[in-house]
Design a protein around this motif. Structure first.
Motif, mmCIF file in Angstrom:
data_model
loop_
_atom_site.group_PDB
_atom_site.id
_atom_site.type_symbol
_atom_site.label_atom_id
_atom_site.label_comp_id
_atom_site.label_asym_id
_atom_site.label_seq_id
_atom_site.Cartn_x
_atom_site.Cartn_y
_atom_site.Cartn_z
ATOM 1 N N GLU A 126 3.386 14.153 -12.222
ATOM 2 C CA GLU A 126 3.633 14.137 -13.664
ATOM 3 C C GLU A 126 2.440 14.711 -14.425
ATOM 4 O O GLU A 126 2.609 15.479 -15.377
ATOM 5 C CB GLU A 126 3.905 12.712 -14.138
ATOM 6 N N LEU A 127 1.251 14.345 -14.001
ATOM 7 C CA LEU A 127 0.041 14.847 -14.645
ATOM 8 C C LEU A 127 -0.067 16.358 -14.477
ATOM 9 O O LEU A 127 -0.408 17.077 -15.422
ATOM 10 C CB LEU A 127 -1.191 14.146 -14.073
ATOM 11 N N ALA A 128 0.244 16.851 -13.304
ATOM 12 C CA ALA A 128 0.190 18.297 -13.052
ATOM 13 C C ALA A 128 1.174 19.035 -13.962
ATOM 14 O O ALA A 128 0.836 20.086 -14.535
ATOM 15 C CB ALA A 128 0.502 18.597 -11.586
ATOM 16 N N ILE B 206 1.046 6.703 -6.934
ATOM 17 C CA ILE B 206 -0.060 7.634 -7.180
ATOM 18 C C ILE B 206 0.439 9.074 -7.089
ATOM 19 O O ILE B 206 0.116 9.905 -7.941
ATOM 20 C CB ILE B 206 -1.219 7.380 -6.189
ATOM 21 N N GLU B 207 1.234 9.377 -6.089
ATOM 22 C CA GLU B 207 1.760 10.733 -5.925
ATOM 23 C C GLU B 207 2.665 11.120 -7.093
ATOM 24 O O GLU B 207 2.604 12.249 -7.579
ATOM 25 C CB GLU B 207 2.510 10.862 -4.596
ATOM 26 N N ARG B 208 3.508 10.196 -7.557
ATOM 27 C CA ARG B 208 4.370 10.475 -8.721
ATOM 28 C C ARG B 208 3.524 10.742 -9.958
ATOM 29 O O ARG B 208 3.798 11.668 -10.725
ATOM 30 C CB ARG B 208 5.312 9.302 -8.982
ATOM 31 N N PRO C 11 0.813 -1.224 0.000
ATOM 32 C CA PRO C 11 0.000 0.000 0.000
ATOM 33 C C PRO C 11 0.849 1.278 0.000
ATOM 34 O O PRO C 11 0.492 2.259 -0.655
ATOM 35 C CB PRO C 11 -0.820 -0.106 1.281
ATOM 36 N N ASP C 12 1.979 1.272 0.693
ATOM 37 C CA ASP C 12 2.840 2.456 0.715
ATOM 38 C C ASP C 12 3.452 2.714 -0.664
ATOM 39 O O ASP C 12 3.545 3.855 -1.113
ATOM 40 C CB ASP C 12 3.948 2.306 1.762
ATOM 41 N N GLU C 13 3.861 1.640 -1.343
ATOM 42 C CA GLU C 13 4.408 1.782 -2.693
ATOM 43 C C GLU C 13 3.339 2.280 -3.653
ATOM 44 O O GLU C 13 3.600 3.123 -4.501
ATOM 45 C CB GLU C 13 4.985 0.449 -3.181
ATOM 46 N N LEU C 14 2.152 1.769 -3.510
ATOM 47 C CA LEU C 14 1.039 2.207 -4.343
ATOM 48 C C LEU C 14 0.778 3.695 -4.128
ATOM 49 O O LEU C 14 0.582 4.452 -5.092
ATOM 50 C CB LEU C 14 -0.209 1.383 -4.035
#
Length: 54
Positions: free
Chosen positions: A19-21, A13-15, A6-9
């Motif tokens: 990138e999307l931003a 998500i944050e990365r 879950p921490d890796e997930l």
């Protein structure tokens, strides 16, 4: 993906969000009226200088 930590997930998500931003910011900059006008005026200057006699 079911065995992903879950921490890796959460990190993924944050990365992806970051990138999307950056992508959205780049697109917004490209299509902003000010940038479009700047590109248009630069292109006109080059065209005029090529066609003017020397």
């Amino acid at each position: 993906m079911a065995d992903t930590d879950p921490d890796e997930l959460e990190r993924r998500i944050e990365r992806t969000r970051a990138e999307l931003a950056r992508t959205v910011d780049a697109i917004a900059d490209r299509v902003s009226p000010k940038r479009v006008a700047q590109r248009g005026s630069r292109g006109c200057g080059r065209t005029r200088s090529r066609s003017s006699p020397r």
